[in-house]
Design an enzyme around this catalytic site. Structure first.
Site, PDB file in Angstrom:
ATOM      1  N   CYS A 123      48.767  45.906  18.806  1.00 39.73           N
ATOM      2  CA  CYS A 123      49.833  45.148  18.185  1.00 39.73           C
ATOM      3  C   CYS A 123      49.669  43.675  18.575  1.00 39.73           C
ATOM      4  O   CYS A 123      48.616  43.077  18.302  1.00 39.73           O
ATOM      5  CB  CYS A 123      51.167  45.753  18.618  1.00 39.73           C
ATOM      6  SG  CYS A 123      52.680  44.992  18.039  1.00 39.73           S
ATOM      7  N   ASP A 171      49.608  49.667   6.886  1.00 44.56           N
ATOM      8  CA  ASP A 171      50.289  48.795   7.842  1.00 44.56           C
ATOM      9  C   ASP A 171      51.068  47.736   7.068  1.00 44.56           C
ATOM     10  O   ASP A 171      50.477  46.865   6.423  1.00 44.56           O
ATOM     11  CB  ASP A 171      49.252  48.133   8.762  1.00 44.56           C
ATOM     12  CG  ASP A 171      49.872  47.406   9.931  1.00 44.56           C
ATOM     13  OD1 ASP A 171      50.995  46.881   9.788  1.00 44.56           O
ATOM     14  OD2 ASP A 171      49.232  47.353  10.994  1.00 44.56           O
ATOM     15  N   HIS A 203      51.165  50.783  10.901  1.00 41.48           N
ATOM     16  CA  HIS A 203      51.098  49.989  12.128  1.00 41.48           C
ATOM     17  C   HIS A 203      51.509  50.869  13.314  1.00 41.48           C
ATOM     18  O   HIS A 203      52.421  51.678  13.209  1.00 41.48           O
ATOM     19  CB  HIS A 203      52.050  48.794  12.022  1.00 41.48           C
ATOM     20  CG  HIS A 203      51.861  47.778  13.093  1.00 41.48           C
ATOM     21  ND1 HIS A 203      50.826  46.868  13.082  1.00 41.48           N
ATOM     22  CD2 HIS A 203      52.573  47.517  14.225  1.00 41.48           C
ATOM     23  CE1 HIS A 203      50.912  46.087  14.147  1.00 41.48           C
ATOM     24  NE2 HIS A 203      51.969  46.465  14.854  1.00 41.48           N
TER      25      HIS A 203
END
Length: 234
Positions: A123, A171, A203
């Site tokens: 991330c 994502d 994601h």
């Protein structure tokens, strides 16, 4: 493989930065890997991932990049606004200082081969991994960013090491046009950037504490990441 871990203080230009160090018991002359947190902070999940990587034959260091605002700050996975607020306070020049300090801590660890240090992150940490790979001359030998949003593609000309980057096809934070741009820019500049996109993966597909977890994609990415780090840091 038995792993030992502890929290240490890494000295940076801004003061002491907490970090978890994990290593196989009796480790000697192993490559080092910096493991960079998600936007949610240096939480138990990231510490656990760092210990898993250590169990594969590395010494890992997972720094708390939010220390400037107070050590130990984290947000739960249901507290995205809080995570975004903490992440938004970070500045790229400070991030590079802190990652350089983390790399130096590994370099001075007697169990680590000082010339064999890599980085991975998730991330926010995926972006940080790529930023550091481009901005820290001579420090890193490999980078493995996982779904790094806002990767600084404009810095690719300064990329210092091979990169293996993972993304999810679904994502919502990272459009596939950005992934295509990364591929194209790396190819244009002759940089070693391998990109893997997992079909139908969102994601955060690697994190088994989130609803976005996709075990098949996570297992494949883990296998690829460890093989890549082992090869590049040999």
């Amino acid at each position: 493989m038995e792993i030992q871990s502890e929290m240490i203080q890494v000295q940076t230009p801004a003061g002491s930065m907490p970090a978890q160090v994990a290593r196989p018991v009796g480790a000697r002359e192993l490559p080092g890997v910096i493991v960079v947190q998600e936007a949610f902070g240096l939480n138990d999940h990231i510490k656990g991932v760092a210990r898993r990587i250590a169990a594969e034959g590395f010494v890992t260091l997972a720094p708390d990049l939010y220390y400037r605002g107070g050590a130990g700050r984290t947000a739960g996975y249901g507290e995205l606004p809080k995570a975004i607020e903490m992440m938004g306070a970070l500045k790229d020049d400070q991030i590079l200082e802190d990652v350089a300090a983390a790399a130096a801590a590994l370099e001075h660890d007697p169990a680590v081969r000082a010339d064999r240090i890599g980085i991975t992150g998730f991330c926010m940490g995926g972006r940080v991994s790529y930023l550091a790979a481009c901005g820290l001359t001579g420090k890193l030998k490999a980078a493995v960013p996982f779904y790094g949003g806002g990767i600084p593609i404009e810095r690719t000309d300064g990329l210092q090491c091979p990169v293996l980057a993972f993304f999810g096809e679904e994502d919502t934070y990272i459009p596939l046009t950005q992934v295509a741009h990364l591929r194209a820019e790396a190819a244009r500049l002759g940089k070693s950037v391998e990109v893997v996109v997992y079909p139908k993966a969102p994601h955060g597909f690697f994190c088994d504490e989130r609803d976005s977890y996709r075990p098949t994609a996570a297992a494949d990415a883990w296998k690829r990441a460890i093989a890549f780090l082992t090869r590049q840091l040999a």
